[in-house]
Design a protein around this motif. Structure first.
Motif, mmCIF file in Angstrom:
data_model
loop_
_atom_site.group_PDB
_atom_site.id
_atom_site.type_symbol
_atom_site.label_atom_id
_atom_site.label_comp_id
_atom_site.label_asym_id
_atom_site.label_seq_id
_atom_site.Cartn_x
_atom_site.Cartn_y
_atom_site.Cartn_z
ATOM 1 N N TYR A 113 0.806 -1.224 0.000
ATOM 2 C CA TYR A 113 0.000 0.000 0.000
ATOM 3 C C TYR A 113 0.840 1.275 0.000
ATOM 4 C CZ TYR A 113 0.782 -0.293 5.047
ATOM 5 O OH TYR A 113 1.350 -0.395 6.274
ATOM 6 N N GLY A 114 2.108 1.186 0.330
ATOM 7 C CA GLY A 114 2.973 2.360 0.296
ATOM 8 C C GLY A 114 3.821 2.453 -0.963
ATOM 9 N N ALA A 115 3.584 1.547 -1.932
ATOM 10 C CA ALA A 115 4.416 1.498 -3.139
ATOM 11 C C ALA A 115 4.291 2.765 -3.980
ATOM 12 C CB ALA A 115 4.046 0.270 -3.975
ATOM 13 N N GLY A 116 3.089 3.279 -4.131
ATOM 14 C CA GLY A 116 2.889 4.487 -4.941
ATOM 15 C C GLY A 116 3.577 5.692 -4.336
ATOM 16 N N LEU A 117 3.441 5.837 -3.016
ATOM 17 C CA LEU A 117 4.095 6.947 -2.319
ATOM 18 C C LEU A 117 5.609 6.807 -2.413
ATOM 19 C CD1 LEU A 117 4.031 9.454 -0.536
ATOM 20 C CD2 LEU A 117 3.750 7.944 1.445
ATOM 21 N N THR A 118 6.100 5.588 -2.226
ATOM 22 C CA THR A 118 7.544 5.336 -2.317
ATOM 23 C C THR A 118 8.070 5.731 -3.694
ATOM 24 O OG1 THR A 118 7.416 3.526 -0.726
ATOM 25 C CG2 THR A 118 9.319 3.536 -2.194
ATOM 26 N N SER A 119 7.373 5.326 -4.737
ATOM 27 C CA SER A 119 7.778 5.637 -6.111
ATOM 28 C C SER A 119 7.788 7.149 -6.347
ATOM 29 C CB SER A 119 6.818 4.947 -7.079
ATOM 30 O OG SER A 119 7.133 5.269 -8.397
ATOM 31 N N CYS A 120 6.747 7.830 -5.872
ATOM 32 C CA CYS A 120 6.651 9.287 -6.040
ATOM 33 C C CYS A 120 7.818 9.994 -5.345
ATOM 34 C CB CYS A 120 5.325 9.783 -5.478
ATOM 35 S SG CYS A 120 5.178 11.583 -5.448
ATOM 36 N N LEU A 121 8.108 9.603 -4.118
ATOM 37 C CA LEU A 121 9.193 10.244 -3.359
ATOM 38 C C LEU A 121 10.540 10.021 -4.032
ATOM 39 C CD1 LEU A 121 8.011 9.367 0.250
ATOM 40 C CD2 LEU A 121 7.970 11.618 -0.851
ATOM 41 N N ARG A 122 10.750 8.821 -4.535
ATOM 42 C CA ARG A 122 12.013 8.523 -5.221
ATOM 43 C C ARG A 122 12.155 9.344 -6.502
ATOM 44 N NH1 ARG A 122 12.753 2.029 -4.601
ATOM 45 N NH2 ARG A 122 14.091 2.122 -2.776
ATOM 46 N N ARG A 123 11.051 9.489 -7.244
ATOM 47 C CA ARG A 123 11.108 10.288 -8.479
ATOM 48 C C ARG A 123 11.489 11.731 -8.179
ATOM 49 N NH1 ARG A 123 6.390 7.538 -9.650
ATOM 50 N NH2 ARG A 123 5.129 9.376 -9.238
ATOM 51 N N HIS A 124 11.186 12.196 -6.972
ATOM 52 C CA HIS A 124 11.541 13.554 -6.576
ATOM 53 C C HIS A 124 12.906 13.605 -5.885
ATOM 54 C CE1 HIS A 124 7.296 14.376 -7.413
ATOM 55 N NE2 HIS A 124 7.700 15.610 -7.597
ATOM 56 N N GLY A 125 13.646 12.491 -5.940
ATOM 57 C CA GLY A 125 15.015 12.464 -5.449
ATOM 58 C C GLY A 125 15.184 12.251 -3.956
ATOM 59 N N HIS A 126 14.153 11.763 -3.262
ATOM 60 C CA HIS A 126 14.250 11.562 -1.818
ATOM 61 C C HIS A 126 14.641 10.133 -1.473
ATOM 62 C CE1 HIS A 126 12.705 15.489 -0.754
ATOM 63 N NE2 HIS A 126 11.763 15.328 -1.670
ATOM 64 N N LYS A 127 15.350 9.998 -0.374
ATOM 65 C CA LYS A 127 15.720 8.684 0.153
ATOM 66 C C LYS A 127 14.494 8.117 0.872
ATOM 67 C CE LYS A 127 18.782 6.470 3.485
ATOM 68 N NZ LYS A 127 19.828 6.687 4.506
ATOM 69 N N VAL A 128 14.202 6.840 0.616
ATOM 70 C CA VAL A 128 13.077 6.177 1.271
ATOM 71 C C VAL A 128 13.606 4.947 1.995
ATOM 72 C CG1 VAL A 128 10.869 5.007 0.942
ATOM 73 C CG2 VAL A 128 11.448 6.966 -0.484
ATOM 74 N N VAL A 129 13.180 4.782 3.240
ATOM 75 C CA VAL A 129 13.596 3.659 4.061
ATOM 76 C C VAL A 129 12.349 2.882 4.478
ATOM 77 C CG1 VAL A 129 14.770 2.991 6.197
ATOM 78 C CG2 VAL A 129 15.560 4.976 4.930
ATOM 79 N N GLU A 130 12.425 1.556 4.380
ATOM 80 C CA GLU A 130 11.328 0.687 4.821
ATOM 81 C C GLU A 130 11.335 0.632 6.346
ATOM 82 O OE1 GLU A 130 8.186 -1.970 4.907
ATOM 83 O OE2 GLU A 130 9.047 -1.350 3.012
ATOM 84 N N VAL A 131 10.192 0.931 6.945
ATOM 85 C CA VAL A 131 10.058 0.902 8.402
ATOM 86 C C VAL A 131 9.197 -0.301 8.770
ATOM 87 C CG1 VAL A 131 9.201 2.160 10.422
ATOM 88 C CG2 VAL A 131 10.246 3.405 8.541
ATOM 89 N N SER A 132 9.656 -1.068 9.744
ATOM 90 C CA SER A 132 8.904 -2.255 10.176
ATOM 91 C C SER A 132 7.616 -1.862 10.875
ATOM 92 C CB SER A 132 9.741 -3.087 11.145
ATOM 93 O OG SER A 132 10.929 -3.481 10.530
ATOM 94 N N ARG A 133 6.652 -2.786 10.822
ATOM 95 C CA ARG A 133 5.397 -2.549 11.531
ATOM 96 C C ARG A 133 5.683 -2.441 13.025
ATOM 97 N NH1 ARG A 133 0.979 -6.820 10.596
ATOM 98 N NH2 ARG A 133 -0.133 -5.336 11.868
ATOM 99 N N PRO A 134 4.931 -1.602 13.723
ATOM 100 C CA PRO A 134 5.138 -1.487 15.161
ATOM 101 C C PRO A 134 4.789 -2.796 15.867
ATOM 102 C CG PRO A 134 3.593 0.195 14.349
ATOM 103 C CD PRO A 134 3.898 -0.717 13.221
ATOM 104 N N ASP A 135 5.504 -3.098 16.935
ATOM 105 C CA ASP A 135 5.232 -4.279 17.743
ATOM 106 C C ASP A 135 3.817 -4.165 18.318
ATOM 107 O OD1 ASP A 135 5.057 -5.686 20.422
ATOM 108 O OD2 ASP A 135 6.975 -6.469 19.691
ATOM 109 N N ARG A 136 2.984 -5.157 18.046
ATOM 110 C CA ARG A 136 1.572 -5.087 18.466
ATOM 111 C C ARG A 136 1.422 -4.993 19.984
ATOM 112 N NH1 ARG A 136 -1.604 -9.317 14.491
ATOM 113 N NH2 ARG A 136 -1.177 -8.165 12.596
ATOM 114 N N ARG A 137 2.245 -5.738 20.701
ATOM 115 C CA ARG A 137 2.153 -5.722 22.162
ATOM 116 C C ARG A 137 2.482 -4.331 22.708
ATOM 117 N NH1 ARG A 137 5.863 -6.268 25.881
ATOM 118 N NH2 ARG A 137 7.428 -6.913 24.402
ATOM 119 N N LEU A 138 3.565 -3.738 22.215
ATOM 120 C CA LEU A 138 3.937 -2.387 22.653
ATOM 121 C C LEU A 138 2.902 -1.363 22.213
ATOM 122 C CD1 LEU A 138 7.780 -2.344 21.931
ATOM 123 C CD2 LEU A 138 6.641 -2.423 24.153
ATOM 124 N N ARG A 139 2.354 -1.574 21.024
ATOM 125 C CA ARG A 139 1.354 -0.629 20.512
ATOM 126 C C ARG A 139 0.114 -0.644 21.400
ATOM 127 N NH1 ARG A 139 -2.042 0.056 15.265
ATOM 128 N NH2 ARG A 139 -1.803 2.272 15.002
#
Length: 120
Positions: free
Chosen positions: A22-48
């Protein structure tokens, strides 16, 4: 969104969860504008659950993970041959599903039309 993000100061990187789905389109857009994109893991459900469920907290934690260097996964570019094949498969699967739905609807129309003509 880029103007909004830029209004906070220099952009180092964007941390995005789900860069391959679901974040693929946003990732592609940001990269086309020259920004670094980092994959962030889902938050730990227990901590959340302990800290409360909040998109704002999730976003802040994602930003902290990127800034602290915990989130370092570079997402796939999703712009090569494999991505083109995936897109074609999505279009094909959708067409097959829609065709099946259309056939069911046509059959229902024919059954009801035949019933109505016999009652006259």
């Amino acid at each position: 969104m880029l103007e909004w993000a830029d209004s906070f100061g220099k952009i180092i990187a964007f941390g995005i969860e789900g860069t391959g789905s679901y974040g693929a389109g946003l990732t592609s857009c940001l990269r086309r504008h020259g920004h670094k994109v980092v994959e962030v893991s889902r938050p730990d459900r227990r901590l959340r659950r302990l800290n409360g469920k909040s998109d704002t907290l999730d976003a802040e934690n994602a930003a902290r993970a990127v800034l602290a260097g915990y989130a370092t996964a570079v997402p796939k570019t999703a712009d090569g041959v494999v991505e083109m094949i995936r897109q074609l498969k999505v279009a094909h699967d959708t067409a097959v599903k829609d065709r099946a739905g259309a056939m069911i609807a046509l059959k229902a129309v024919l059954v009801h039309a035949a019933t109505r003509t016999h009652h006259r």
